[in-house]
Motif scaffolding. Sequence first.
Motif, PDB file in Angstrom:
ATOM      1  N   TYR A  43       9.488  36.226  17.368  1.00  0.00           N
ATOM      2  CA  TYR A  43       9.515  36.987  18.617  1.00  0.00           C
ATOM      3  C   TYR A  43      10.836  36.757  19.354  1.00  0.00           C
ATOM      4  CZ  TYR A  43       8.251  38.508  23.340  1.00  0.00           C
ATOM      5  OH  TYR A  43       8.238  39.135  24.573  1.00  0.00           O
ATOM      6  N   ASP A 101       4.109  42.171  21.621  1.00  0.00           N
ATOM      7  CA  ASP A 101       4.810  41.792  22.849  1.00  0.00           C
ATOM      8  C   ASP A 101       3.777  41.381  23.897  1.00  0.00           C
ATOM      9  OD1 ASP A 101       6.875  41.371  24.690  1.00  0.00           O
ATOM     10  OD2 ASP A 101       7.991  43.108  23.973  1.00  0.00           O
ATOM     11  N   VAL A 102       4.226  41.202  25.124  1.00  0.00           N
ATOM     12  CA  VAL A 102       3.370  40.673  26.187  1.00  0.00           C
ATOM     13  C   VAL A 102       2.088  41.485  26.361  1.00  0.00           C
ATOM     14  CG1 VAL A 102       3.219  40.321  28.684  1.00  0.00           C
ATOM     15  CG2 VAL A 102       5.228  39.528  27.441  1.00  0.00           C
ATOM     16  N   GLU A 103       2.210  42.835  26.397  1.00  0.00           N
ATOM     17  CA  GLU A 103       1.017  43.651  26.626  1.00  0.00           C
ATOM     18  C   GLU A 103       0.000  43.520  25.499  1.00  0.00           C
ATOM     19  OE1 GLU A 103       4.282  46.810  26.182  1.00  0.00           O
ATOM     20  OE2 GLU A 103       4.249  44.625  26.113  1.00  0.00           O
ATOM     21  N   ASP A 114       8.251  31.582  20.318  1.00  0.00           N
ATOM     22  CA  ASP A 114       8.195  32.246  21.615  1.00  0.00           C
ATOM     23  C   ASP A 114       9.594  32.341  22.233  1.00  0.00           C
ATOM     24  OD1 ASP A 114       7.120  33.518  23.784  1.00  0.00           O
ATOM     25  OD2 ASP A 114       5.761  31.899  24.350  1.00  0.00           O
ATOM     26  N   SER A 135       2.954  32.195  28.295  1.00  0.00           N
ATOM     27  CA  SER A 135       2.638  32.330  29.716  1.00  0.00           C
ATOM     28  C   SER A 135       1.719  33.517  29.967  1.00  0.00           C
ATOM     29  CB  SER A 135       3.931  32.491  30.540  1.00  0.00           C
ATOM     30  OG  SER A 135       4.759  31.354  30.418  1.00  0.00           O
ATOM     31  N   ALA A 136       1.960  34.614  29.249  1.00  0.00           N
ATOM     32  CA  ALA A 136       1.120  35.809  29.419  1.00  0.00           C
ATOM     33  C   ALA A 136      -0.319  35.511  29.025  1.00  0.00           C
ATOM     34  CB  ALA A 136       1.671  36.956  28.582  1.00  0.00           C
ATOM     35  N   LYS A 173      -1.874  40.147  25.828  1.00  0.00           N
ATOM     36  CA  LYS A 173      -2.887  40.204  26.891  1.00  0.00           C
ATOM     37  C   LYS A 173      -4.142  40.941  26.424  1.00  0.00           C
ATOM     38  CE  LYS A 173       0.129  39.836  30.928  1.00  0.00           C
ATOM     39  NZ  LYS A 173       0.589  40.497  32.183  1.00  0.00           N
ATOM     40  N   ALA A 209       7.446  33.417  27.163  1.00  0.00           N
ATOM     41  CA  ALA A 209       6.937  34.681  27.700  1.00  0.00           C
ATOM     42  C   ALA A 209       5.532  34.982  27.192  1.00  0.00           C
ATOM     43  CB  ALA A 209       7.882  35.818  27.337  1.00  0.00           C
ATOM     44  N   LEU A 210       5.309  34.881  25.875  1.00  0.00           N
ATOM     45  CA  LEU A 210       4.001  35.181  25.312  1.00  0.00           C
ATOM     46  C   LEU A 210       2.975  34.107  25.678  1.00  0.00           C
ATOM     47  CD1 LEU A 210       4.944  36.477  21.731  1.00  0.00           C
ATOM     48  CD2 LEU A 210       4.624  37.779  23.843  1.00  0.00           C
TER      49      LEU A 210
END
Length: 568
Positions: free
Chosen positions: A290, A326-328, A353, A360-361, A331, A357-358
């Motif tokens: 990532y 990705d982040v979305e 990571d 933490s999401a 989640k 970012a990932l």
Amino acid sequence: MVSRIAISLVLFHVLFCQEFEPLDAQTWVQAGYWYSGSGFPVSNINSALYTHLICAFAELNSSTYELFISPSDEQYFSSFTSTIKQKNPSITTLLSIAGGNGNYTVLSSMVSKAPSRKTFIQSSIKRARFYGFQGLDLSWVSANTSSDMSNMGRLFEEWREAAKSEATNSSTQELILTAAVQFRPGLDFTTYPVESIRINLNWVHVMAYDYYMPQWANFTAAHAALYDPSSSVNTDNGIKQWIGSGITASKFVLGLPFYGYAWNLRNPKDNVIGASATGPAITEGGDMSYKDIKAYIQRYGVSVMYNATYVVNYFSIGSNWVGYDDVEVVKVKVSYARENKLLGYVVWQVPYDDNWALSSAAAELVDQNGHHSRRLLVIILITATISVLLLGISVYYLRSRFFKSTGAINTSKDSWSNVNKNKEASRLFHGNAPDLQVFCLSDIELATDRFSIENKLGEGGYGPVYKAYELWKEGKGMEFADPSLDDTNLTCKLLRCMQIALLCVQQDANDRPSVKEISSMLKSETILKIPQRPAFSTIKDKLKPNEFIMQEEKLSVNDATISEVVAR
């Protein structure tokens, strides 16, 4: 009477926490693998974003079948737990065994014979304890024959029995046992030993990725698709098959890939999911972390697409097509795990990571869900309240014993009440349980006009706390509990509750756990420290190295810090 009331209060705390949905003692896992070959320093891991971290991989000696750690990994594995716990003392660490296809022959040979299984099991438990790991993980994902699966089931059964026996004999917390498995229980020619997994493992890590790879798939694809309307090869279908096999959802930890794959498009203008491709792009195998994918996006300024049908991010530039999470996507997958009552998620792998970012999401989504935050608040409030009640009972008992043996003392009851009320009001929610113990015991000293500790506690300083300690130390802890109490169906057993309570009254304030640590102990199966004799006992345990206590010293020093509740 005092002991029964105390145990009842502790049980109320445990039962209340267990009923507070959706989390209980071990019902949300935020795990991640750290692979020694990544070159990522263990000390750089943001362990606050995880509840469990898994050190990978230990191997097997091909001739003795004992657990083997290469000399190059020894320095990292031996200090992994201590390094991780510096930033997050409540985290749980596991040692993962095997890994990729390289150990297939050795593993297959090992599980096929009872003596070699025994050798492996004993060496794995010994090595886990020696390095401070709290669990073991078998990552044998290349097993694909009926005999291998059958023997794997026997291994899990014998592993669990050995772990139970070792924990009983050493008076330590039983090791956590887990395994990494394919995304569905049925493979091409065999199936996993479902019943053995259900009975003997704490949970399994479902590898919900690598459904398609550019080395062999001649079309672009979501390699970790959550859904796929045109195929059964997707995470949702695999999880449903696992649950349908007879294992409850709470045994599964969903795998999240912190990497993606790059395909070489046959026609750059045809760049949708399923487009024709000719093999890997960008890297030799097409695999990209990532972190590297984000750097690639920033370098070329590409536009990223999100596909809700498969739940995947992708982009193309020229003939290069890259699919990843990705982040979305992370989640959505974490929400899926929670909605389907899975145990949590596990990351392969943490070093991939990009600036956390990932990670933490995923962790942020747990907090935003509300259950986690509210439950933590309830645990803190109840723990503080129970601590005060237990201490109040102890104070009552000690004072009654004292008055019986020495008569009335020249101390104002009104002053006693006011001191306690003022201190309780100002410190109940601004400190931790050890703070409460320190000031309450200090008030006993004040109220009794500094009479000797021996007089306050009765003959030999043998109050209820010390009685509990002596019984626990002798392996007779259940004699302290009310005979009518039954902890068979409780996650946190009575003896574990007693051990946690004894840790809260240690002589050295630094040895007493904070409320956060107490909450973690009650929620998980982390290994507990061995309590020493409680503070204010007239009989002292052997001092720690370099520890010095003056003969006149009667009180432990309250050098614990006081945290403040502030908005965030």
